[in-house]
Design a protein around this motif. Structure first.
Motif, short mmCIF file in Angstrom:
data_model
loop_
_atom_site.label_atom_id
_atom_site.label_comp_id
_atom_site.label_asym_id
_atom_site.label_seq_id
_atom_site.Cartn_x
_atom_site.Cartn_y
_atom_site.Cartn_z
N ASP A 146 -5.48 -3.81 -8.91
CA ASP A 146 -5.36 -2.71 -8.62
C ASP A 146 -4.52 -1.66 -8.27
N MET A 147 -5.77 -2.46 -7.24
CA MET A 147 -4.87 -1.37 -5.83
C MET A 147 -3.53 -2.49 -5.29
N PHE A 148 -4.22 -3.20 -5.77
CA PHE A 148 -2.87 -3.99 -4.95
C PHE A 148 -1.89 -3.33 -5.48
N VAL A 149 -1.78 -3.63 -6.97
CA VAL A 149 -0.84 -2.64 -7.87
C VAL A 149 -0.44 -1.33 -7.13
N ALA A 150 -0.79 -0.68 -7.00
CA ALA A 150 -1.44 0.86 -5.90
C ALA A 150 0.17 0.27 -4.96
N LEU A 151 -0.81 -0.48 -3.87
CA LEU A 151 -0.26 -1.28 -2.78
C LEU A 151 1.77 -1.32 -3.01
N ASP A 152 1.92 -2.45 -3.60
CA ASP A 152 2.88 -2.56 -3.76
C ASP A 152 3.76 -1.92 -4.65
N GLN A 153 3.46 -0.65 -5.15
CA GLN A 153 3.99 0.58 -5.21
C GLN A 153 4.30 1.79 -4.59
N ALA A 154 3.87 1.63 -3.22
CA ALA A 154 3.55 2.71 -2.27
C ALA A 154 4.38 1.97 -1.59
N ARG A 155 4.80 0.83 -1.05
CA ARG A 155 5.81 -0.36 -0.17
C ARG A 155 7.30 -0.07 -0.39
#
Length: 380
Positions: free
Chosen positions: A285-294
């Motif tokens: 879930d953290m990875f998904v949130a990071l990708d959305q932010a990027r």
């Protein structure tokens, strides 16, 4: 659309990353915090040598003519290393006012000093009641012959205690929240009638509360139109928001990597905690949130070229919404997965969380920018 970096951009990324890898680990950063002003003058000189301080300025002004993508690359790298130096205040904001509204004389007076590292800036905008409203200005600037007299108070001025020059918003006419009647002025940091109270912020950077008591500046201190400078302020602050989004992506990226590495080594019940499926789901879930932010950070950087000012501002606001949400989630999960050590001063993960929290509340939090996006009605 091609999202790959150009050869020059890849070289910039490698150069900045290599410099910080060699000179800016967590222990070295802790040493820099103890220097005067809370950051390293030697590192600032290295940034100047590498050309980072001249990136956004036009080639006709002696700069490199780089754009928002190059600033995004630099700010991401700065986020990963928790860089303390006043790049945002000086190059992005100070340089932004000069690029977007400075006269030829003002550019000649200041840009070279920014690029060679001999001068830093601070943006004195926030007031007690203004919160995120850039048009809420009570600090006054009154005509005095050919010049101006400034009176008022500014708070949480980043790099305010150490800057050579302040960029001050002040009202030249009209009521407190009117959009018209706002000017921006260069004020020397050693001007008579200027008092500072410097302190360290929650994230380790330095700021100051500044009082202006009959501070006199010359007529050429005004940047652009002294009665209609709000659009200039909004444009420059949007540049700052975009840069902060990129810094936050770097912080989140390093937070995730640090947390995953910790999960591989921290053992519980005779097994690494990274082997527990529920914690693997959290990391995913953290990875998904990071990708959305990027993705949204890249969108904000590309929006700097939009011709329509409203579309540009809405894109930046949308990016700030996602950055705020992703940053809060990744920061909280990182600290929780580290356990008690995550909130200690000795663990760098807590410092990433603090910086992410500061970024969310700088120039508007997620709720504020969500209202801006909603009121605009569109992202394109």
């Amino acid at each position: 659309m091609d999202f790959d970096l150009s050869e020059e951009q890849r070289l910039l990324k490698e150069s900045v990353g290599g410099l910080l890898a060699d000179t800016y680990d967590f222990e070295q950063r802790n040493k820099y915090t103890k220097e005067r002003g809370g950051w390293s003058k030697a590192m600032w000189a290295r940034f100047a040598e590498l050309g980072l301080l001249g990136l956004p300025f036009a080639e006709t002004d002696g700069g490199f003519g780089a754009g928002a993508i190059e600033i995004m690359i630099v700010m991401e790298a700065f986020g990963r290393a928790l860089v303390l130096e006043p790049y945002l205040a000086t190059v992005v904001i100070g340089g932004g006012f000069l690029r977007h509204g400075g006269s030829a004389a003002q550019k000649e007076a200041h840009i070279h000093s920014i690029m060679d590292g001999s001068k830093t800036f601070a943006f004195a905008q926030l007031e007690k009641s203004s919160c995120y409203d850039l048009s809420d200005v009570t600090t006054s600037a009154r005509k005095n012959g050919d010049g101006w007299v400034i009176n008022g108070d500014k708070f949480v001025v980043l790099n305010g205690g150490n800057a050579d020059t302040l960029i001050v918003t002040a009202r030249t006419k009209g009521a407190q929240r009117e959009r018209a009647g706002i000017g921006v002025f260069f004020v020397p940091a050693n001007a008579t009638g200027l008092a500072k109270k410097a302190y360290t912020t929650h994230s380790g950077s330095h700021a100051a509360d500044i009082t202006f008591s009959n501070v006199e500046v010359s007529a050429d201190a005004a940047i652009g139109d002294p009665e209609n400078a709000l659009q200039l302020i909004e444009r420059t602050v949007d540049d700052a928001r975009t840069a902060l989004c990129a810094e936050a992506v770097g912080l989140m990226d390093e937070s995730l990597k640090t947390t995953v590495e910790y999960m591989k080594t921290r053992r519980q019940f005779d097994a690494p905690i990274g082997s527990f499926q529920s914690l693997q789901h959290r990391a995913a879930d953290m990875f998904v949130a990071l990708d959305q932010a990027r993705s949204m950070s890249m969108f904000a950087a590309m929006a700097s070229d939009f011709d329509n000012a409203n579309e540009r501002a809405t894109a930046v606001a949308a990016a700030k919404v996602q950055i705020g949400r992703s940053g809060r989630f990744i920061g909280q999960q990182s600290v929780q997965l580290h356990g008690g050590i995550g909130i200690s001063m000795e663990a760098k993960i807590g410092h990433y969380f603090k910086r992410l929290t500061m970024i969310e509340n700088t120039f508007g939090d997620a709720d504020y920018h969500l209202r801006r996006v909603s009121e605009s009605g569109t992202l394109i």
